[in-house]
Motif scaffolding. Structure first.
Motif, PDB file in Angstrom:
ATOM      1  N   ALA A  56     100.878  36.811  24.797  1.00  0.00           N
ATOM      2  CA  ALA A  56     100.523  38.504  25.458  1.00  0.00           C
ATOM      3  C   ALA A  56     102.371  37.776  25.947  1.00  0.00           C
ATOM      4  CB  ALA A  56      99.810  39.277  25.688  1.00  0.00           C
ATOM      5  N   PHE A  57     103.993  38.673  25.770  1.00  0.00           N
ATOM      6  CA  PHE A  57     104.682  38.634  25.993  1.00  0.00           C
ATOM      7  C   PHE A  57     105.462  40.141  25.915  1.00  0.00           C
ATOM      8  CE2 PHE A  57     105.947  38.058  21.276  1.00  0.00           C
ATOM      9  CZ  PHE A  57     107.443  38.962  21.382  1.00  0.00           C
ATOM     10  N   ARG A  58     106.693  39.977  26.801  1.00  0.00           N
ATOM     11  CA  ARG A  58     107.384  41.150  27.573  1.00  0.00           C
ATOM     12  C   ARG A  58     108.840  40.725  26.774  1.00  0.00           C
ATOM     13  NH1 ARG A  58     105.799  45.594  31.691  1.00  0.00           N
ATOM     14  NH2 ARG A  58     103.177  45.231  31.187  1.00  0.00           N
ATOM     15  N   MET A  59     109.352  41.828  25.896  1.00  0.00           N
ATOM     16  CA  MET A  59     111.383  41.625  26.331  1.00  0.00           C
ATOM     17  C   MET A  59     112.343  43.232  26.538  1.00  0.00           C
ATOM     18  SD  MET A  59     112.727  39.396  22.923  1.00  0.00           S
ATOM     19  CE  MET A  59     114.323  38.659  23.189  1.00  0.00           C
ATOM     20  N   GLY A  60     112.499  42.806  27.275  1.00  0.00           N
ATOM     21  CA  GLY A  60     113.632  43.920  27.698  1.00  0.00           C
ATOM     22  C   GLY A  60     113.135  44.667  29.209  1.00  0.00           C
ATOM     23  N   ALA A  61     113.735  45.724  29.383  1.00  0.00           N
ATOM     24  CA  ALA A  61     113.218  46.377  31.095  1.00  0.00           C
ATOM     25  C   ALA A  61     111.848  47.453  31.014  1.00  0.00           C
ATOM     26  CB  ALA A  61     114.481  46.943  31.549  1.00  0.00           C
ATOM     27  N   GLU A  62     111.296  47.253  32.101  1.00  0.00           N
ATOM     28  CA  GLU A  62     110.445  48.507  31.975  1.00  0.00           C
ATOM     29  C   GLU A  62     110.806  49.480  32.370  1.00  0.00           C
ATOM     30  OE1 GLU A  62     108.166  44.796  31.792  1.00  0.00           O
ATOM     31  OE2 GLU A  62     109.981  45.436  33.105  1.00  0.00           O
ATOM     32  N   SER A  63     109.899  50.654  32.032  1.00  0.00           N
ATOM     33  CA  SER A  63     110.596  52.072  32.778  1.00  0.00           C
ATOM     34  C   SER A  63     110.380  52.308  34.332  1.00  0.00           C
ATOM     35  CB  SER A  63     109.485  53.091  31.882  1.00  0.00           C
ATOM     36  OG  SER A  63     108.331  52.586  32.380  1.00  0.00           O
ATOM     37  N   LYS A  64     110.995  52.649  35.147  1.00  0.00           N
ATOM     38  CA  LYS A  64     110.718  52.583  36.048  1.00  0.00           C
ATOM     39  C   LYS A  64     109.254  53.052  36.526  1.00  0.00           C
ATOM     40  CE  LYS A  64     115.055  54.454  38.444  1.00  0.00           C
ATOM     41  NZ  LYS A  64     115.650  54.115  37.067  1.00  0.00           N
ATOM     42  N   GLU A  65     108.523  54.372  35.687  1.00  0.00           N
ATOM     43  CA  GLU A  65     107.149  54.826  35.907  1.00  0.00           C
ATOM     44  C   GLU A  65     106.165  53.554  36.220  1.00  0.00           C
ATOM     45  OE1 GLU A  65     109.674  57.648  35.457  1.00  0.00           O
ATOM     46  OE2 GLU A  65     109.165  56.382  33.831  1.00  0.00           O
ATOM     47  N   GLU A  66     106.409  52.508  35.026  1.00  0.00           N
ATOM     48  CA  GLU A  66     105.816  51.424  34.850  1.00  0.00           C
ATOM     49  C   GLU A  66     104.755  50.931  35.890  1.00  0.00           C
ATOM     50  OE1 GLU A  66     103.739  47.345  31.879  1.00  0.00           O
ATOM     51  OE2 GLU A  66     105.510  48.674  31.803  1.00  0.00           O
ATOM     52  N   PHE A  67     106.103  50.006  37.092  1.00  0.00           N
ATOM     53  CA  PHE A  67     105.078  49.786  38.314  1.00  0.00           C
ATOM     54  C   PHE A  67     105.971  50.349  39.549  1.00  0.00           C
ATOM     55  CE2 PHE A  67     105.471  46.161  35.200  1.00  0.00           C
ATOM     56  CZ  PHE A  67     103.662  45.724  34.844  1.00  0.00           C
ATOM     57  N   GLY A  68     106.683  51.818  39.161  1.00  0.00           N
ATOM     58  CA  GLY A  68     107.058  52.392  40.197  1.00  0.00           C
ATOM     59  C   GLY A  68     107.836  51.420  40.861  1.00  0.00           C
ATOM     60  N   GLU A  69     109.399  50.640  40.065  1.00  0.00           N
ATOM     61  CA  GLU A  69     110.299  50.097  40.250  1.00  0.00           C
ATOM     62  C   GLU A  69     111.340  50.954  40.370  1.00  0.00           C
ATOM     63  OE1 GLU A  69     110.049  45.619  39.070  1.00  0.00           O
ATOM     64  OE2 GLU A  69     109.789  47.023  37.190  1.00  0.00           O
ATOM     65  N   LEU A  70     112.123  51.415  41.446  1.00  0.00           N
ATOM     66  CA  LEU A  70     112.909  52.365  41.627  1.00  0.00           C
ATOM     67  C   LEU A  70     114.352  51.880  40.671  1.00  0.00           C
ATOM     68  CD1 LEU A  70     112.243  53.837  45.200  1.00  0.00           C
ATOM     69  CD2 LEU A  70     112.001  54.853  42.604  1.00  0.00           C
ATOM     70  N   PHE A  71     114.303  50.535  41.285  1.00  0.00           N
ATOM     71  CA  PHE A  71     115.385  49.495  40.186  1.00  0.00           C
ATOM     72  C   PHE A  71     115.510  49.630  38.826  1.00  0.00           C
ATOM     73  CE2 PHE A  71     118.419  45.546  41.012  1.00  0.00           C
ATOM     74  CZ  PHE A  71     119.652  46.463  40.411  1.00  0.00           C
TER      75      PHE A  71
END
Length: 760
Positions: free
Chosen positions: A174-189
């Motif tokens: 399993a892998f990812r490519m690209g940025a996560e949304s702010k909501e997925e991890f609560g990452e404000l940046f």
């Protein structure tokens, strides 16, 4: 002559190889993984698709190796990565302080081919993955273009350190490519679509002054309109190599499959930039410069990131979140770049630092759905935002060597990577890593087999620091300076110094600590003492009323005042350091970090050392003196300064420094490990940037080990490495072992972080 039907049956030479661990990717993370595993007893195959090792640090790309030390531009003191990557960096410094990337190639190759347990396959590309079942890799198939050989390599464990995750991808991890949304991890940046979701590739170039004018005719594919690059007016004929990190492209493309297209675009940019510098008439200083080297493959930043049992994210970095399964640490800034790279109107990078180093859990280093696959390098289990910090090579290498040791534990226990967690082998893994100098925040080395644990320890002397003596060096108090001092709990010692001024003014002295133990960001102000000064030389007594609750480093801060000159000292001591509130634009350090209020990053001041030969300590008298350099420190399980120096330091007046280990009954000693100070605060950039010394000034060069009869057990006269692991040809049966050392110089006392002794 072969008949045509015989020709149809031809095939490449086939070789089958069986190993304990297959490491795919010979960048710094794969190299450190392979060396660590091999030294732990595993049969390792290291598969590298390039002609040299090192990946982005090799002579093919020429990026300097950096990690938590971040060009000495953040508040992570004594944070250079330990273990194998430290050994490589220290070795490179000794052989190659000028920063020649070709020499660094030889350092890496030399270390790998010196390990009998490693089979190295260069120019060899993995093309297929064969699986035992849906969740388990059985073997990989690889092809070497140079010897036309088709390899089948089988093992119970695999480590993907390939950068793009070749084995992970082919195996179905399993892998990812690209940025996560702010909501997925609560990452404000988390970046917006405008900023982009991927970091691009870069290609560098080197120039050379040949002493006579040289012309340049650009190739047909060179970029002909330099104004397409928004920052073209900032070009300089002086920049070269990885100073040109901002020549970046590809973040809007598929950074795996579009790499060749990206490379051509970067070549267009490089030759267009050089054409502008040579032929625009705006750079007369470039008249005698020739283009000596241009990269032929791009240095990649981001592509696939694979999922482990934990995905590290922004809050882990900013809050320095503790993890019970920590096996590594990071400390580079969260460093994201605009996806449009060199064609973007935005700044080339956007760096936000945490207040200290952060732990990285073991759960980030193996695949969540492929049972026997470890993940190393920039493909580990992190979010896009966290990737901005973990992607750098020092951090990647550190994780790689943690995997190498974990693989050895897996083979020994006959378990898969996840079982290290489930069967509670993490403490054992952490201890094994600590034994090779692999520092993990919050972990102290403790091995019951270490004979030093039961020895009585006596030193010929122990430094009590009562003074950093003046050396006739008056320096303007601009920028502000702070002296880091390791203090015991209780009352702060009285301090005394001299300040010189030509006017009536105020010396602002402040006492700070860090809110988090082990940090070196002065963010808790304990006390302020303003001291009026008169013209001339002033004797400045500093008495603080603060009572410290625990042992800690404190900052004696002297705020910027260009009217004041302070005295500085030539004395340098392990664990004693001055820091300055200066600017380091290379890592977005402008003296103070002032982030927008909505990105989840802290505001704080930067207090960083100056590079030698600068960076002298503030001349002070200390009463009572600091008695934190005892011989007992050699077995406290911490081999670098953290809350205290954690080293035995001899008194400079001691003409024959030594430390004795004594046992009530004779012991059999077969192996001795000694850890010296090679200045963990020095980042040791591997290429381009030159360094003033090939051996760190704190490092003991000459030492002798003697038994109770005074016989020489071992002697070395040219040490420069952090760790000396001495395996004796003939075991020593003795009740006493004495380590005799020499002071590194007249201004630097001898110091030792750790001594270990083993029967077998």
């Amino acid at each position: 002559m072969l008949k045509s039907e015989q020709a149809l049956s031809r095939s490449f030479l086939r070789k089958d190889i069986q190993a304990d661990l297959v490491v795919i990717g010979g960048g710094l993370s794969g190299t450190c993984c392979a060396i660590t595993a091999a030294r732990a007893g595993l049969k390792v195959v290291l598969v590298q698709d390039r002609p040299v090792l090192g990946g982005n640090s090799s002579s093919e790309v020429r990026l300097w190796v950096l990690g938590a030390t971040s060009h000495m531009g953040n508040n992570n003191r004594w944070a250079r990565e330990g273990g194998v990557v430290d050994e490589l960096l220290v070795e490179n410094m000794y052989r190659n302080k000028e920063g020649n990337a070709v020499i660094f190639d030889t350092v890496l190759l030399d270390k790998v081919v010196s390990e009998p347990n490693i089979t190295l396959l260069l120019n060899t590309t993995v093309m297929e993955v064969h699986k035992k079942d849906a969740d388990t890799i059985a073997s990989v198939r690889a092809y070497c273009s140079q010897n036309a050989t088709d390899y089948s390599i089988a093992a119970p464990l695999f480590c993907d350190a390939s950068g793009d995750g070749v084995v992970g991808f082919l195996s179905g991890a399993a892998f990812r490519m690209g940025a996560e949304s702010k909501e997925e991890f609560g990452e404000l940046f988390a970046p917006s679509a405008e900023y982009g979701e991927l970091l691009g590739h870069s290609i560098y170039f080197y120039t050379k002054d040949i002493g006579t004018p040289v012309s340049f005719v650009p190739p047909s594919y060179a970029l002909d309109d330099i104004t397409k690059i928004p920052k073209y007016k900032k070009f300089s004929a002086k920049e070269q190599g990885c100073q040109l990190w901002w020549i970046e492209y590809g973040g809007r493309l598929d950074t795996v499959h579009d790499t060749e297209m990206i490379k051509w675009e970067l070549w267009k940019v490089v030759y267009g930039v050089w054409n502008y510098i040579k032929n625009s008439g705006k750079f007369p200083e470039a008249r005698n410069l020739t283009l000596e080297w241009v990269g032929t493959i791009p240095g990649k930043r981001e592509s696939r990131r694979f999922e482990g049992d934990y995905i590290l994210h922004q809050q882990d970095i900013v809050s320095q979140r503790a993890h019970s399964d920590a096996v590594a640490f990071g400390g580079w800034s969260i460093d994201l770049h605009p996806a449009d790279g060199v064609f973007s109107e935005k700044p080339g990078c956007n760096q936000w630092h945490s207040k200290g180093i952060y732990p990285i859990p073991y759960r980030c280093y193996y695949s969540r759905n492929i049972n026997n696959l470890f993940l190393a390098g920039r493909i580990i289990s992190v979010s896009h935002v966290a990737f901005g910090s973990t992607r750098v090579m020092g951090t990647s290498a550190y994780g790689g060597q943690a995997i190498g040791m974990a693989a050895a534990l897996c083979i020994e226990k006959n378990v898969q990577p996840r079982e290290i967690i489930k069967q509670n082998y993490i403490p054992e893994l952490q201890q094994r890593l600590a034994s090779i100098g692999h520092y993990i925040p919050g972990v102290q080395f403790s091995n019951t087999k270490d004979l030093v644990r039961t020895a009585s320890i006596r030193a010929s002397s122990e430094l009590t620091l009562t003074e950093l003596p003046e050396a006739g060096m008056l320096k303007k108090l601009d920028p502000a300076v702070a002296q880091l001092l390791p203090l015991d709990k209780g009352r702060v010692p009285d301090l005394n110094l001299h300040a010189v001024t030509e006017v009536d003014t105020i010396l602002e002295a402040e006492l700070y600590i860090s809110h988090q133990p082990g940090n070196f960001t002065p963010d808790v102000l304990l006390e302020t003492v303003p001291v009026p000064l008169k013209p001339g030389k002033n004797c400045v007594p500093l008495t603080f009323k603060t009572i410290l609750a625990e042992k800690t480093y404190v900052f004696i801060v002297f705020r910027k005042n260009p009217d004041i000159y302070l005295n500085f000292s030539q004395l340098r001591i392990t664990g004693i350091l001055s820091v300055f509130n200066h600017i380091n634009e290379a890592v977005s350090n402008y003296g103070k970090q002032m982030p927008p209020p909505d990105i989840g990053v802290d505001a704080f001041e930067f207090w960083c050392p100056q590079r030698r030969p600068e960076g002298h300590n503030v001349a002070l008298k200390i009463n009572p003196g600091l008695a934190c350099f005892q011989a007992e420190n050699i077995r406290n399980g911490i081999d670098r300064p953290v809350k205290q120096p954690n080293a035995w330091v001899a008194d400079l007046k001691d003409t024959a420094p030594s430390i004795e280990l004594t046992w009530k009954e004779a012991v059999m000693i077969c192996e001795i490990v000694i850890k010296f100070d090679t200045d963990f605060d020095h980042p040791m950039e591997t290429v381009l940037m030159g360094h003033p010394e090939s051996v760190m000034p704190f490092c003991i060069r000459r030492f002798t080990l003697r038994d109770e009869q005074g016989n020489i057990v071992f002697r070395k006269d040219d040490n420069y490495q952090t760790i000396n692991r001495i395996t004796l040809n003939n075991a020593v049966h003795t009740r006493k072992l004495t380590l005799e050392v020499s002071h590194p110089s007249t201004n630097i006392p001898a110091s030792v972080f750790e001594i270990q002794c083993y029967t077998s």
